[in-house]
Design a protein around this motif. Structure first.
Motif, PDB file in Angstrom:
ATOM      1  N   LEU A  98       0.837  -1.199   0.000  1.00 23.38           N
ATOM      2  CA  LEU A  98       0.000   0.000   0.000  1.00 23.38           C
ATOM      3  C   LEU A  98       0.873   1.250   0.000  1.00 23.38           C
ATOM      4  O   LEU A  98       0.619   2.198  -0.751  1.00 23.38           O
ATOM      5  N   LEU A  99       1.912   1.259   0.837  1.00 20.35           N
ATOM      6  CA  LEU A  99       2.764   2.444   0.930  1.00 20.35           C
ATOM      7  C   LEU A  99       3.500   2.700  -0.374  1.00 20.35           C
ATOM      8  O   LEU A  99       3.701   3.844  -0.769  1.00 20.35           O
TER       9      LEU A  99
ATOM     10  N   ASN B 116       2.373   1.896  -3.219  1.00 18.25           N
ATOM     11  CA  ASN B 116       1.377   2.082  -4.269  1.00 18.25           C
ATOM     12  C   ASN B 116       1.572   1.102  -5.428  1.00 18.25           C
ATOM     13  O   ASN B 116       1.474   1.463  -6.598  1.00 18.25           O
ATOM     14  N   ARG B 117       1.859  -0.166  -5.072  1.00 25.00           N
ATOM     15  CA  ARG B 117       1.937  -1.175  -6.129  1.00 25.00           C
ATOM     16  C   ARG B 117       0.544  -1.434  -6.686  1.00 25.00           C
ATOM     17  O   ARG B 117      -0.458  -1.296  -5.986  1.00 25.00           O
ATOM     18  N   ASP B 118       0.484  -1.846  -7.928  1.00 23.17           N
ATOM     19  CA  ASP B 118      -0.826  -2.025  -8.563  1.00 23.17           C
ATOM     20  C   ASP B 118      -1.707  -2.976  -7.775  1.00 23.17           C
ATOM     21  O   ASP B 118      -2.877  -2.725  -7.545  1.00 23.17           O
ATOM     22  N   LEU B 119      -1.130  -4.104  -7.370  1.00 23.17           N
ATOM     23  CA  LEU B 119      -1.905  -5.076  -6.617  1.00 23.17           C
ATOM     24  C   LEU B 119      -1.100  -5.515  -5.409  1.00 23.17           C
ATOM     25  O   LEU B 119       0.110  -5.767  -5.513  1.00 23.17           O
ATOM     26  N   VAL B 120      -1.770  -5.587  -4.273  1.00 29.30           N
ATOM     27  CA  VAL B 120      -1.157  -6.171  -3.094  1.00 29.30           C
ATOM     28  C   VAL B 120      -0.734  -7.601  -3.440  1.00 29.30           C
ATOM     29  O   VAL B 120      -1.419  -8.281  -4.200  1.00 29.30           O
TER      30      VAL B 120
ATOM     31  N   VAL C 240      -3.278 -10.355  -3.353  1.00 30.16           N
ATOM     32  CA  VAL C 240      -4.398 -10.200  -4.276  1.00 30.16           C
ATOM     33  C   VAL C 240      -3.945 -10.629  -5.674  1.00 30.16           C
ATOM     34  O   VAL C 240      -4.707 -11.260  -6.422  1.00 30.16           O
TER      35      VAL C 240
END
Lengths: 213, 213, 213
Positions: free
Chosen positions: B50-51, B53-57, B60
């Motif tokens: 999240l920090l 800002n990757r496209d997908l965790v 997921v």
């Protein structure tokens, strides 16, 4: 889409009631009620939206949803003294909110075409994290971890029902209904009839006396 | 890339074991074990993603990773009674998990070309936040804040080793190895040999008796 | 923009001081001080940036900001014993930090053109969440929920002042000043003169004796 937004509104309003009731147990002022109510109300959905990397968190996209939480907090601030047992009200309202929030979470993940495991997780996370934040912040024992109650289990089974129904029938509406139903029945059964799963039990601790032969 | 994913898998599995062991101390049911195990297992990496800002965790993008956490929870639910001391197992498994998660965090940040300070922070955050969430949610004293133990310090030194090695040798693989080694040695030394840094000590409180001349 | 970054720097430094002081009450080592200081310092702004889906969290975009938090932690580690009362210092520094962080949060949301309700929420969240994380992690009673103190209320009123001023004058600078002023005056009045809002009071519990006719 509209159904999912209605679910978000409803779960926000009911979770906000539980948040405000927990705030009343901590004897906060009106703004404290609103703070805890909003945290509880939007916590689960916010985590869902951050994890799924949606463009906008649902309440940033539609701030009117916060009004529902604020109204719930005000109602509780002035009306909670009419309740016979606030703890009972918290537990039951929380069960309703859970049964609304789990399909709200699972539905969004299904709508975005995610893997069924992600649908499961989003259902559970959306359902459980609002109440979990409420309880951690207010220093109550989290309902989700109360020993021997069905809570995460109810959310998990409900999200599972959504996945199964949508695989079998391809009917999103029915899947959400099944999800809400299973979640509520399991949670309510746990509260009212004490339904539970076996819990982990360690071996009894050995006696502390030194061996005496 | 493949190495980083392997690190994510390994840290998920080992952190999940610690989460499930903490759940066993709270006497939860099987779903509660899975809940706490997953929270612990993916907590740190989720915050990293999240920090940054990757496209997908990461989980997921690759839900199979959750299976590792679920299996770990099931193993602990049925096997934990075989352990001599669950607390000891938690502390040591947590040390292993830390030594895997710190390079997983630092490696992702390095791969995205971030500033060395961000590499440091992501190493520490990925290593520490899973366990921190586990302990806050289960109301245990967070291991990361246990007085006088090297924990954040071990993570910090490990991430620092990764930064230094990659500056000196430009060999990403070696940097991750150095990171894991330094983290584990410091943490294990703290557990086994009581290594520690000086802690803050306030002046001793003045005696409470009133002055008597 | 520059003003907003200066606000972020200032709130990071002052919140870091409060985090390190709380760490000193838990007798952590230097790295523990830095950990809690950083968590407190960037917690609120990080949540703001995640919720608003900014491309980069402010301290990932500008890692130098972390240096301010680290310096604050070091200063407190070596200097806190000079304080007469650390609790008093925490409360007052936290009031200053709140009065800087609320306009920092509201200003960013206004700059992105968000709805006024979102500006309110971001002001409150940026102001309150750093301290909330600090207190939850260190197991202190969260300042934001201290019974009968103005805290969330001060943040809320300050953010409201920013919204009103910017509607009336269209002067962003003035709005941020009004925001900081209102927040600080209310919070300081609550600390120094015991200003408060009425809190929720349940009916007194009925006496526990059985009815005796």
């Amino acid at each position: 889409m509209t159904l999912l937004m209605a679910l978000d509104y409803a779960s926000v309003a009911v979770f906000a009631l539980t948040g405000a009731l927990v705030a009343s147990r901590s004897q906060l002022d009106l703004v404290g009620f609103i703070f805890v109510a909003c945290l509880t109300a939007v916590g689960g959905g916010t985590i869902r939206d951050l994890l799924l990397n949606r463009d906008l968190v649902f309440w940033v996209a539609d701030p009117a949803i916060l009004l529902a939480a604020v109204c719930a907090a005000v109602v509780v601030f002035f009306g909670a003294h009419l309740l016979e047992s606030r703890y009972r009200a918290i537990v039951w309202l929380d069960a309703f909110a859970l049964a609304i929030a789990v399909p709200a979470g699972a539905g969004v993940a299904m709508g975005l075409g995610h893997h069924w495991a992600i649908v499961l997780v989003m259902g559970v996370a959306t359902g459980c994290f609002g109440g979990l934040m409420r309880d951690v912040v207010c220093n109550e024992v989290p309902l989700v971890l109360k020993q021997g109650e069905l809570y995460a289990t109810a959310a998990f089974a409900g999200a599972g029902a959504a996945v199964m129904t949508s695989l079998l029938t391809d009917d999103g509406m029915l899947a959400l209904l099944a999800c809400a139903g299973v979640t509520f029945v399991l949670r309510a059964g746990s509260i009212a009839f004490n339904w539970r799963l076996p819990v982990y039990r360690a071996r009894p601790p050995r006696p502390e006396r030194p061996k005496q032969g």
